[in-house]
Design an enzyme around this catalytic site. Structure first.
Site, PDB file in Angstrom:
ATOM      1  N   LYS A 185       0.841  -1.212   0.000  1.00 52.20           N
ATOM      2  CA  LYS A 185       0.000   0.000   0.000  1.00 52.20           C
ATOM      3  C   LYS A 185       0.872   1.257   0.000  1.00 52.20           C
ATOM      4  O   LYS A 185       0.672   2.150  -0.810  1.00 52.20           O
ATOM      5  CB  LYS A 185      -0.919   0.020   1.244  1.00 52.20           C
ATOM      6  CG  LYS A 185      -1.854  -1.174   1.352  1.00 52.20           C
ATOM      7  CD  LYS A 185      -2.775  -1.066   2.566  1.00 52.20           C
ATOM      8  CE  LYS A 185      -2.055  -1.192   3.889  1.00 52.20           C
ATOM      9  NZ  LYS A 185      -1.561  -2.548   4.221  1.00 52.20           N
ATOM     10  N   ARG A 240      -9.296   0.711   8.398  1.00 52.44           N
ATOM     11  CA  ARG A 240      -8.872  -0.642   8.744  1.00 52.44           C
ATOM     12  C   ARG A 240      -9.920  -1.361   9.580  1.00 52.44           C
ATOM     13  O   ARG A 240      -9.651  -2.448  10.105  1.00 52.44           O
ATOM     14  CB  ARG A 240      -7.579  -0.567   9.539  1.00 52.44           C
ATOM     15  CG  ARG A 240      -6.329  -0.984   8.764  1.00 52.44           C
ATOM     16  CD  ARG A 240      -5.142  -0.743   9.664  1.00 52.44           C
ATOM     17  NE  ARG A 240      -3.961  -1.460   9.319  1.00 52.44           N
ATOM     18  CZ  ARG A 240      -2.942  -0.954   8.613  1.00 52.44           C
ATOM     19  NH1 ARG A 240      -3.007   0.254   8.100  1.00 52.44           N
ATOM     20  NH2 ARG A 240      -1.862  -1.676   8.420  1.00 52.44           N
ATOM     21  N   ARG A 269      11.790  -6.273   4.902  1.00 59.15           N
ATOM     22  CA  ARG A 269      11.797  -4.858   5.298  1.00 59.15           C
ATOM     23  C   ARG A 269      12.298  -4.713   6.738  1.00 59.15           C
ATOM     24  O   ARG A 269      13.025  -3.792   7.057  1.00 59.15           O
ATOM     25  CB  ARG A 269      10.393  -4.246   5.176  1.00 59.15           C
ATOM     26  CG  ARG A 269      10.387  -2.769   5.561  1.00 59.15           C
ATOM     27  CD  ARG A 269       9.089  -2.077   5.221  1.00 59.15           C
ATOM     28  NE  ARG A 269       7.973  -2.595   6.017  1.00 59.15           N
ATOM     29  CZ  ARG A 269       6.710  -2.227   5.859  1.00 59.15           C
ATOM     30  NH1 ARG A 269       6.406  -1.347   4.923  1.00 59.15           N
ATOM     31  NH2 ARG A 269       5.764  -2.740   6.608  1.00 59.15           N
ATOM     32  N   ARG A 293      12.225  -1.793  11.611  1.00 52.87           N
ATOM     33  CA  ARG A 293      10.880  -1.539  12.150  1.00 52.87           C
ATOM     34  C   ARG A 293      10.486  -2.656  13.117  1.00 52.87           C
ATOM     35  O   ARG A 293      10.485  -3.826  12.723  1.00 52.87           O
ATOM     36  CB  ARG A 293       9.878  -1.479  10.981  1.00 52.87           C
ATOM     37  CG  ARG A 293       9.111  -0.180  10.918  1.00 52.87           C
ATOM     38  CD  ARG A 293       8.235  -0.148   9.703  1.00 52.87           C
ATOM     39  NE  ARG A 293       6.923  -0.734   9.954  1.00 52.87           N
ATOM     40  CZ  ARG A 293       5.881  -0.608   9.149  1.00 52.87           C
ATOM     41  NH1 ARG A 293       5.992   0.094   8.047  1.00 52.87           N
ATOM     42  NH2 ARG A 293       4.736  -1.172   9.429  1.00 52.87           N
ATOM     43  N   ARG A 346      -0.590  -9.553  12.983  1.00 49.24           N
ATOM     44  CA  ARG A 346      -1.115  -8.480  12.118  1.00 49.24           C
ATOM     45  C   ARG A 346      -1.985  -9.074  11.010  1.00 49.24           C
ATOM     46  O   ARG A 346      -3.037  -8.533  10.684  1.00 49.24           O
ATOM     47  CB  ARG A 346       0.044  -7.685  11.514  1.00 49.24           C
ATOM     48  CG  ARG A 346       0.732  -6.811  12.547  1.00 49.24           C
ATOM     49  CD  ARG A 346       2.119  -6.380  12.109  1.00 49.24           C
ATOM     50  NE  ARG A 346       2.111  -5.531  10.934  1.00 49.24           N
ATOM     51  CZ  ARG A 346       3.216  -5.227  10.249  1.00 49.24           C
ATOM     52  NH1 ARG A 346       4.385  -5.702  10.613  1.00 49.24           N
ATOM     53  NH2 ARG A 346       3.135  -4.438   9.192  1.00 49.24           N
TER      54      ARG A 346
HETATM   55  P1  B4P Z   1       4.551  -1.489   2.047  1.00 45.06           P
HETATM   56  O1  B4P Z   1       4.095  -0.814   0.818  1.00 45.06           O
HETATM   57  O2  B4P Z   1       5.371  -0.658   2.961  1.00 45.06           O
HETATM   58  O3  B4P Z   1       3.414  -2.128   2.918  1.00 45.06           O
HETATM   59  P2  B4P Z   1       2.098  -1.604   3.577  1.00 45.06           P
HETATM   60  O4  B4P Z   1       1.033  -2.444   2.959  1.00 45.06           O
HETATM   61  O5  B4P Z   1       1.980  -0.127   3.457  1.00 45.06           O
HETATM   62  O6  B4P Z   1       2.418  -1.938   5.095  1.00 45.06           O
HETATM   63  P3  B4P Z   1       1.770  -2.061   6.524  1.00 45.06           P
HETATM   64  O7  B4P Z   1       0.338  -2.503   6.441  1.00 45.06           O
HETATM   65  O8  B4P Z   1       2.713  -2.924   7.262  1.00 45.06           O
HETATM   66  O9  B4P Z   1       1.945  -0.703   7.243  1.00 45.06           O
HETATM   67  P4  B4P Z   1       1.192   0.469   7.953  1.00 45.06           P
HETATM   68  O10 B4P Z   1       2.261   1.456   8.050  1.00 45.06           O
HETATM   69  O11 B4P Z   1      -0.060   0.852   7.239  1.00 45.06           O
HETATM   70  O12 B4P Z   1       5.345  -2.771   1.585  1.00 45.06           O
HETATM   71  C1  B4P Z   1       5.883  -3.716   2.469  1.00 45.06           C
HETATM   72  C2  B4P Z   1       7.230  -4.194   1.951  1.00 45.06           C
HETATM   73  O13 B4P Z   1       7.062  -4.915   0.724  1.00 45.06           O
HETATM   74  C3  B4P Z   1       8.211  -3.086   1.648  1.00 45.06           C
HETATM   75  O14 B4P Z   1       9.482  -3.431   2.126  1.00 45.06           O
HETATM   76  C4  B4P Z   1       8.206  -2.975   0.140  1.00 45.06           C
HETATM   77  O15 B4P Z   1       9.454  -2.559  -0.376  1.00 45.06           O
HETATM   78  C5  B4P Z   1       7.906  -4.402  -0.286  1.00 45.06           C
HETATM   79  N1  B4P Z   1       7.164  -4.460  -1.544  1.00 45.06           N
HETATM   80  C6  B4P Z   1       6.173  -3.618  -1.933  1.00 45.06           C
HETATM   81  N2  B4P Z   1       5.723  -3.992  -3.166  1.00 45.06           N
HETATM   82  C7  B4P Z   1       6.434  -5.104  -3.531  1.00 45.06           C
HETATM   83  C8  B4P Z   1       6.407  -5.945  -4.683  1.00 45.06           C
HETATM   84  N3  B4P Z   1       5.589  -5.742  -5.714  1.00 45.06           N
HETATM   85  N4  B4P Z   1       7.262  -7.012  -4.702  1.00 45.06           N
HETATM   86  C9  B4P Z   1       8.113  -7.238  -3.684  1.00 45.06           C
HETATM   87  N5  B4P Z   1       8.193  -6.455  -2.567  1.00 45.06           N
HETATM   88  C10 B4P Z   1       7.356  -5.395  -2.485  1.00 45.06           C
HETATM   89  O16 B4P Z   1       0.736  -0.049   9.404  1.00 45.06           O
HETATM   90  C11 B4P Z   1       1.604  -0.319  10.470  1.00 45.06           C
HETATM   91  C12 B4P Z   1       0.843  -0.421  11.806  1.00 45.06           C
HETATM   92  O17 B4P Z   1       0.256   0.874  12.134  1.00 45.06           O
HETATM   93  C13 B4P Z   1      -0.357  -1.375  11.864  1.00 45.06           C
HETATM   94  O18 B4P Z   1       0.019  -2.719  12.157  1.00 45.06           O
HETATM   95  C14 B4P Z   1      -1.204  -0.741  13.025  1.00 45.06           C
HETATM   96  O19 B4P Z   1      -0.692  -1.073  14.282  1.00 45.06           O
HETATM   97  C15 B4P Z   1      -0.999   0.759  12.826  1.00 45.06           C
HETATM   98  N6  B4P Z   1      -2.070   1.360  11.998  1.00 45.06           N
HETATM   99  C16 B4P Z   1      -1.884   1.952  10.772  1.00 45.06           C
HETATM  100  N7  B4P Z   1      -3.063   2.394  10.286  1.00 45.06           N
HETATM  101  C17 B4P Z   1      -4.017   2.084  11.217  1.00 45.06           C
HETATM  102  C18 B4P Z   1      -5.441   2.265  11.266  1.00 45.06           C
HETATM  103  N8  B4P Z   1      -6.108   2.853  10.260  1.00 45.06           N
HETATM  104  N9  B4P Z   1      -6.101   1.812  12.350  1.00 45.06           N
HETATM  105  C19 B4P Z   1      -5.452   1.242  13.371  1.00 45.06           C
HETATM  106  N10 B4P Z   1      -4.109   1.029  13.387  1.00 45.06           N
HETATM  107  C20 B4P Z   1      -3.391   1.444  12.313  1.00 45.06           C
END
Ligand code: B4P
Length: 191
Positions: free
Chosen positions: A14, A89, A128, A134, A146
């Site tokens: 995302k 979420r 990551r 992290r 998660r």
């Molecule tokens: P990202 O792109 O960073 O992943 P994400 O889906 O944004 O991550 P996440 O759900 O963990 O994080 P968030 O900060 O929202 O990609 C992950 C990895 O994959 C990276 O290293 C990237 O390089 C790699 N990658 C991406 N695309 C790829 C591809 N095509 N091929 C290979 N590798 C690839 O949330 C973190 C925490 O914050 C949650 O657990 C929760 O505690 C809290 N939180 C956030 N929003 C919340 C909400 N609305 N409500 C309640 N808690 C919340």
């Protein structure tokens, strides 16, 4: 105004894709994960509390993130639109977002949902974790927590947008460019 929700399990990409979408379509990128990590880095009261949830792989309470998002929307009144990354979420967050937008005379155009299997999610997050340090990306048990919270609390948000005919699933496996092209194809239909 073009308002999009970018949805998917933890590690679905995302954050990676929302950055690109915000540049191409000139949208404000609102990532609740990034905003929470900024609060943690600044050691605010909100950040100290949120860190406890995040380090365990749990969600931060709905009211906290809903208020954060409402504030950011009001700080960007003249935006072309928003890409919401990692929010909503829970169904309560989705309902609150609809209310916030209706009160401001706008709405969500589509929910783009990245689909990635658990094995790929685990690999991406552990990779990551090794690079970034992290805390929530280092331990397979916390990542598993998660993913299970995603399945229980977050996945039902799909039904919320499907019932409004706004749910657009997108294959989240492939290169970052391939996935970006798939997302743009969907966005170009709704924009
Ligand atoms: P990202 O792109 O960073 O992943 P994400 O889906 O944004 O991550 P996440 O759900 O963990 O994080 P968030 O900060 O929202 O990609 C992950 C990895 O994959 C990276 O290293 C990237 O390089 C790699 N990658 C991406 N695309 C790829 C591809 N095509 N091929 C290979 N590798 C690839 O949330 C973190 C925490 O914050 C949650 O657990 C929760 O505690 C809290 N939180 C956030 N929003 C919340 C909400 N609305 N409500 C309640 N808690 C919340």
């Amino acid at each position: 105004m073009l308002n999009l929700v970018l949805f998917g399990p933890p590690g679905a990409g995302k954050g990676t894709q929302a950055t690109r979408i915000s540049e191409k379509y000139q949208l404000i990128h609102l990532s609740t994960g990034d905003i929470l990590r900024e609060e943690i880095a600044a050691e605010t009261e909100l950040g100290v509390e949120a860190k406890k949830n995040m380090d365990r792989g749990e969600l931060v309470p709905d009211l906290v993130v809903i208020n954060m998002i409402a504030t950011k929307i009001d700080e960007n009144k003249n935006a072309n639109g928003f890409i919401f990354d990692g929010f909503p979420r829970s169904t309560a967050q989705a309902e609150a977002l609809d209310t916030i937008l209706v009160e401001r005379g706008v709405s969500i155009a589509a929910m783009l949902a990245l689909e990635v299997d658990n094995e790929h999610l685990m690999q991406r997050l552990l990779r990551r974790g090794r690079k970034s340090g992290r805390p929530d990306d280092q331990n397979p048990a916390i990542i598993g927590n998660r993913i299970s919270i995603y399945n229980k609390t977050t996945a039902p948000v799909i039904d919320f947008y499907a019932s409004q005919n706004k749910y657009l699933p997108v294959n989240g496996i492939g290169t970052i460019e391939e996935i970006f092209d798939r997302l743009c194809t969907s966005i170009d239909v709704v924009k």
